[in-house]
Write a protein that holds these residues in place. Sequence first.
Motif, mmCIF file in Angstrom:
data_model
loop_
_atom_site.group_PDB
_atom_site.id
_atom_site.type_symbol
_atom_site.label_atom_id
_atom_site.label_comp_id
_atom_site.label_asym_id
_atom_site.label_seq_id
_atom_site.Cartn_x
_atom_site.Cartn_y
_atom_site.Cartn_z
ATOM 1 N N GLN A 94 39.956 47.951 22.404
ATOM 2 C CA GLN A 94 39.885 46.518 22.657
ATOM 3 C C GLN A 94 40.809 46.138 23.813
ATOM 4 N N ALA A 95 41.989 46.725 23.851
ATOM 5 C CA ALA A 95 42.929 46.440 24.936
ATOM 6 C C ALA A 95 42.362 46.908 26.276
ATOM 7 N N ALA A 96 41.723 48.063 26.280
ATOM 8 C CA ALA A 96 41.130 48.572 27.513
ATOM 9 C C ALA A 96 40.014 47.644 27.989
ATOM 10 N N GLN A 97 39.210 47.143 27.062
ATOM 11 C CA GLN A 97 38.152 46.203 27.438
ATOM 12 C C GLN A 97 38.745 44.914 27.992
ATOM 13 N N ASP A 98 39.821 44.437 27.361
ATOM 14 C CA ASP A 98 40.482 43.221 27.835
ATOM 15 C C ASP A 98 41.042 43.412 29.242
ATOM 16 N N ILE A 99 41.623 44.564 29.490
ATOM 17 C CA ILE A 99 42.197 44.849 30.807
ATOM 18 C C ILE A 99 41.098 44.895 31.864
ATOM 19 N N ARG A 100 39.959 45.516 31.524
ATOM 20 C CA ARG A 100 38.843 45.550 32.470
ATOM 21 C C ARG A 100 38.326 44.137 32.750
ATOM 22 N N ALA A 101 38.249 43.324 31.714
ATOM 23 C CA ALA A 101 37.777 41.941 31.896
ATOM 24 C C ALA A 101 38.746 41.145 32.760
ATOM 25 N N MET A 102 40.043 41.336 32.538
ATOM 26 C CA MET A 102 41.033 40.631 33.364
ATOM 27 C C MET A 102 40.955 41.106 34.819
ATOM 28 N N GLY A 103 40.710 42.383 35.020
ATOM 29 C CA GLY A 103 40.563 42.899 36.375
ATOM 30 C C GLY A 103 39.364 42.289 37.075
ATOM 31 N N ALA A 104 38.267 42.129 36.345
ATOM 32 C CA ALA A 104 37.083 41.504 36.928
ATOM 33 C C ALA A 104 37.357 40.045 37.274
ATOM 34 N N GLN A 105 38.084 39.345 36.405
ATOM 35 C CA GLN A 105 38.438 37.955 36.690
ATOM 36 C C GLN A 105 39.350 37.871 37.907
ATOM 37 N N ARG A 106 40.278 38.805 38.024
ATOM 38 C CA ARG A 106 41.175 38.841 39.178
ATOM 39 C C ARG A 106 40.385 39.042 40.456
ATOM 40 N N ASP A 107 39.413 39.962 40.416
ATOM 41 C CA ASP A 107 38.587 40.224 41.598
ATOM 42 C C ASP A 107 37.800 38.986 42.005
ATOM 43 N N LYS A 108 37.255 38.271 41.022
ATOM 44 C CA LYS A 108 36.512 37.047 41.327
ATOM 45 C C LYS A 108 37.435 35.990 41.926
ATOM 46 N N ALA A 109 38.638 35.884 41.395
ATOM 47 C CA ALA A 109 39.592 34.912 41.921
ATOM 48 C C ALA A 109 39.989 35.263 43.351
ATOM 49 N N GLN A 110 40.188 36.540 43.626
ATOM 50 C CA GLN A 110 40.534 36.964 44.982
ATOM 51 C C GLN A 110 39.391 36.662 45.955
ATOM 52 N N ASP A 111 38.158 36.873 45.505
ATOM 53 C CA ASP A 111 37.005 36.556 46.353
ATOM 54 C C ASP A 111 36.939 35.056 46.632
ATOM 55 N N ALA A 112 37.230 34.249 45.613
ATOM 56 C CA ALA A 112 37.208 32.796 45.792
ATOM 57 C C ALA A 112 38.294 32.347 46.763
ATOM 58 N N VAL A 113 39.482 32.932 46.662
ATOM 59 C CA VAL A 113 40.573 32.594 47.574
ATOM 60 C C VAL A 113 40.203 32.991 48.999
ATOM 61 N N LYS A 114 39.619 34.153 49.167
ATOM 62 C CA LYS A 114 39.199 34.613 50.498
ATOM 63 C C LYS A 114 38.157 33.660 51.081
ATOM 64 N N SER A 115 37.201 33.239 50.263
ATOM 65 C CA SER A 115 36.181 32.305 50.718
ATOM 66 C C SER A 115 36.802 30.969 51.114
ATOM 67 N N LEU A 116 37.757 30.505 50.327
ATOM 68 C CA LEU A 116 38.449 29.250 50.636
ATOM 69 C C LEU A 116 39.224 29.368 51.941
ATOM 70 N N GLU A 117 39.915 30.481 52.142
ATOM 71 C CA GLU A 117 40.671 30.682 53.378
ATOM 72 C C GLU A 117 39.735 30.713 54.589
ATOM 73 N N ASP A 118 38.581 31.370 54.440
ATOM 74 C CA ASP A 118 37.608 31.412 55.536
ATOM 75 C C ASP A 118 37.104 30.004 55.859
ATOM 76 N N SER A 119 36.820 29.224 54.826
ATOM 77 C CA SER A 119 36.343 27.850 55.033
ATOM 78 C C SER A 119 37.407 27.000 55.718
ATOM 79 N N GLN A 120 38.650 27.176 55.297
ATOM 80 C CA GLN A 120 39.738 26.412 55.912
ATOM 81 C C GLN A 120 39.909 26.802 57.377
ATOM 82 N N GLN A 121 39.769 28.087 57.663
ATOM 83 C CA GLN A 121 39.900 28.536 59.047
ATOM 84 C C GLN A 121 38.777 27.961 59.911
#
Length: 70
Positions: free
Chosen positions: A26-53
């Motif tokens: 269960q902990a391993a599944q939670d860690i994988r899910a958090m990693g996926a959420q982190r990746d999505k957040a990083q993509d969103a931040v990158k998209s926001l930075e590109d839009s701001q630029q």
Amino acid sequence: MRTTIILLSLAAALCACAKKDNPANQAAQDIRAMGAQRDKAQDAVKSLEDSQQKAASAAAKAAEGEAPTN
């Protein structure tokens, strides 16, 4: 015959236990899910930075009197 029944019962019990999610799985599944959420957040931040630029570039061009390009 009795030994066979006991062995089959033990095998069935082991299979049932193996199918349950133990805390480590269960902990391993939670860690994988958090990693996926982190990746999505990083993509969103990158998209926001590109839009701001792009917005900053368009504002700079507008200030210079150039026509904006898309």
